[in-house]
Design a protein around this motif. Structure first.
Motif: not given
Length: 553
Positions: A222-227, A343-345, A359-360
Motif C-alpha cells: 500500500v505504501y510502496r512508491i510507484p515507478e 498518472n500525475n502531472r 508517458v506510459v
C-alpha cells in the motif's frame, strides 16, 4: 444527404487553420503497422485473408468512435477505465462491415441523415451539424474528417440493422412477464435502519506504536512508491504564435459574417461569462473570435512541434541526446520535470490533456512522446530516466500510517458493533419485540426513511455517505417485519428493517406498463444482439487475433 453535408466543408475553422504534418501522427496510429510494406499476414475472417485496407478503415472508425464517446483520452488510461479496447473495436468493426455485406445491408443517405438528426445532441439538446464539425470533430488531435464521420454514422446504422435481426427474440417478452417485473421494481418499501459509522469510533482507537508498526509491515504494498518518470521537454507556447495567428485571421475578409453565423447556430444561451451569466451579443462575438484565435495559435504551435518531432525521429538510433541536441540547434529551451508517477502531472506540464497516456508508451527504444496539446500550447517530451519503485522507510510515512490504522480500526469497531446489533435484532424479533424497541435497548439510533421504490434513483432522507443501492439490496428479498443482516456500507455499515411493502396500485401499473414493456423488449434485444455478436466474433476467426501476441504493439 451526403451531398448536402459536403457543402459545409469550407468552414471558418478550416479556412484559418494551419497545415499539419501528418506523417508524424500517422507513425503512432495502431493502423500504421498495417500500412507497412506489402506481403504481411493480417489473419483471416471466415477463412478468407484480411486485407490491409479493411483493417486500416476499421481502425480509423474505432478511433473516431472512441473519441466521440470518451474524448481525447480514449486510447489511454481513461479508455481502459471505461472498458474501451481499441484493438477489439477495430476487429468488431471489421465483423460488422463484413456481416452487413453478407446480408446485403446497404445504408443510403436518407438513413444517415435520419441518424444524425436523431442522435447529434448533447445534454442541452440538438447540436447544429456545422457547429459539431467546427467545435467537436475538426479540433480533434487526429484531425478526423467529415467523410470519416459519415462512414462512422453508416456503421452505427448497420449496427442497428444487425441488432434488429439478431435481437428479434426481444419481442417475445410478454405483457404478463413485463407486468410482473414492473410490479417488482415499483412496489413501495417503507424502511427504517441503524447506521454504524466508523467516525463514531475514531476517538476510541488505541494508537499502540507496536500495533501501528505491525500494520505498516503487513501492508508494504500500500505504501510502496510507484515507478516515477523524469522528462526533458520543449514547449511550443500558443502565446508565441498569437501574432501570426492574428495575421492569419485578418486575411478572412468576411470574418464578421462567419462569426455571426456561428453565433446564430450555437444560440445566445451558449455564450456565458466566468460566472455563468449570458453575454451580450458583441461580447459573445468577441469571445468567439478569441477562442478561434487561441485555437489557431495552438494549431500553429502544433505544426512547429510536429516539425521538431519529425526531425528528432528521423535520427537513428532513437536516443534522448538527439532530442536535446536538436532542441539546442533550434535554440529551443529544454526544461526538466521532477520525478512523477504515471498518472500525475508534474509542475510545468499541468495543462497537458493526455500526458499520462503518452508517458506510459515510452520505452528506451522509443523515448519520445507525440506532440501533446494543452491549454497553453504544445509540448514534445523525452524520457530522461525512470526512478524505480521503492518502499519508503516507516519514519517517512508514519503520520499517514497512523491515520490509516486509526481509520481501519474504527471501521473494524463499527462492523463489530453492527454485527452484534444484527444478532440482537434477530433474537429480539423472534421474541416479538419491535425493531425500535430493540434499538432503544441497545442505545442505537434508528433512522426512518421516506418510502421508496427499487426503480427510483434516490431515497429522501438517506445519509449522503450511504448508497441507495445498499439499502435496496438489503431489503429487496425481505418480507415485511424482517430485518437484514449487517450490510457493509460507506464508512461502516447498516442494519435495515422492512416495515412494509406496498404493492403497485392499478393506476400506476396501467400508466407505466406499456413503456416498461418496450424497455424490457429493448433490453432483451440488446442482450440477444450481444450474444449473437460474440458467437459471430468467434465463428469468424477474428477472436483468435485478440491474443496478446497480436494485440497492438
Amino acid at each position: 444527404m451526403t451531398g448536402h453535408i459536403r457543402k459545409h466543408q469550407k468552414l471558418l475553422w478550416i479556412v484559418i487553420s494551419a497545415a499539419v504534418i501528418i506523417s508524424f501522427v500517422a507513425y503512432f496510429n495502431p493502423a500504421s503497422r498495417l500500412e507497412a510494406g506489402g506481403g504481411a499476414n493480417f489473419g483471416t475472417i471466415d477463412g478468407k485473408p484480411l486485407r490491409r485496407d479493411m483493417l486500416v478503415d476499421a481502425s480509423r472508425l474505432a478511433r473516431l468512435g472512441g473519441y466521440l464517446r470518451l474524448g481525447e483520452g480514449y486510447d489511454g488510461a481513461q479508455g481502459k477505465q471505461q472498458g474501451f479496447d481499441l484493438n477489439q473495436e477495430m476487429y468488431l468493426n471489421v465483423l460488422l462491415l463484413q456481416r452487413a455485406k453478407d446480408l446485403g445491408i446497404e445504408v443510403g443517405d436518407a438513413s444517415i441523415a435520419a441518424w444524425i438528426r436523431q442522435n447529434l445532441r448533447d445534454e442541452k439538446g440538438p447540436i447544429a451539424y456545422q457547429a459539431f464539425l467546427e467545435n467537436r470533430l475538426n479540433p480533434s488531435k487526429e484531425r478526423f474528417t467529415e467523410t470519416e464521420f459519415i462512414d462512422w454514422v453508416r456503421l452505427q446504422v448497420i449496427r442497428g440493422h444487425l441488432a434488429d435481426l439478431a435481437g428479434v427474440t426481444g419481442d417475445l417478452v410478454t405483457p404478463r412477464e413485463a407486468s410482473a417485473n414492473f410490479q417488482r421494481q415499483n412496489e413501495t418499501f417503507v424502511v427504517s435502519f441503524a447506521h454504524f459509522s466508523s467516525s463514531n469510533y475514531l476517538s476510541s482507537v488505541n494508537l499502540d506504536p507496536a500495533a501501528i508498526s505491525s500494520f505498516y509491515s503487513n501492508r508494504l504494498a500500500v505504501y510502496r512508491i510507484p515507478e516515477r518518470h523524469v522528462l526533458s521537454y520543449v514547449r511550443f507556447a500558443a502565446a508565441d504564435f498569437t501574432a501570426q495567428a492574428e495575421g492569419e485571421l485578418s486575411k478572412v475578409t468576411d470574418l464578421t459574417n462567419r462569426l455571426e453565423t456561428i453565433y446564430a447556430q450555437r444560440g445566445a444561451a451558449n455564450f456565458t461569462d466566468a460566472t455563468g451569466q449570458p453575454l451580450t451579443k458583441p461580447a459573445a462575438l468577441e469571445q468567439l473570435r478569441g477562442d478561434i484565435l487561441t485555437n489557431q495559435a495552438i494549431a500553429l504551435a502544433t505544426a512547429k512541434a510536429n516539425e521538431f518531432a519529425n526531425a528528432v525521429y528521423r535520427q537513428k538510433p532513437m536516443q534522448v541526446a538527439n532530442f536535446i541536441n536538436e532542441a539546442l540547434n533550434r535554440k529551443l529551451t529544454v526544461a526538466n520535470t521532477e520525478p512523477f508517477a504515471e498518472n500525475n502531472r508534474p509542475a510545468g506540464l499541468e495543462d497537458l490533456f493526455n500526458l499520462g497516456e503518452e508517458v506510459v508508451k515510452l520505452t528506451p527504444e522509443r523515448p519520445f512522446t507525440l506532440p501533446m496539446r494543452g491549454a497553453q500550447g504544445v509540448v514534445v517530451a523525452a524520457l530522461t530516466r525512470r526512478v524505480p519503485s521503492e518502499v519508503p522507510a516507516f519514519a517517512t510515512v508514519q503520520t499517514r500510517v497512523t491515520e490509516d490504522y486509526r481509520r481501519f480500526k474504527s471501521q473494524e469497531a463499527a462492523r463489530t458493533a453492527g454485527e452484534a446489533f444484527a444478532a440482537a435484532v434477530t433474537n429480539g424479533l423472534a421474541q416479538g419485540k419491535a425493531f425500535a424497541e430493540i434499538a432503544a435497548e441497545k442505545n442505537v439510533t434508528v433512522t426512518e426513511l421516506s418510502p421508496f421504490t427499487i426503480s427510483g434513483q434516490t431515497i429522501a432522507g438517506l445519509d449522503p455517505r450511504l448508497s441507495p443501492n445498499t439499502i435496496k439490496s438489503a431489503v429487496f428479498q425481505l418480507k415485511a417485519g424482517a430485518a437484514s443482516s449487517f450490510q457493509p456500507a460507506g464508512d461502516g455499515g447498516l442494519v435495515a428493517f422492512l416495515k412494509e411493502r406496498r404493492p403497485v396500485d392499478d393506476a400506476t401499473l396501467k400508466a407505466g406498463l406499456n413503456s416498461f414493456l418496450e424497455e424490457q423488449r429493448d433490453q432483451r434485444k440488446t442482450l440477444a444482439f450481444q450474444e449473437w455478436l460474440n458467437r459471430e466474433f468467434v465463428k469468424s476467426g477474428l477472436s483468435a487475433l485478440m491474443k496478446p501476441d497480436t494485440a497492438e504493439q
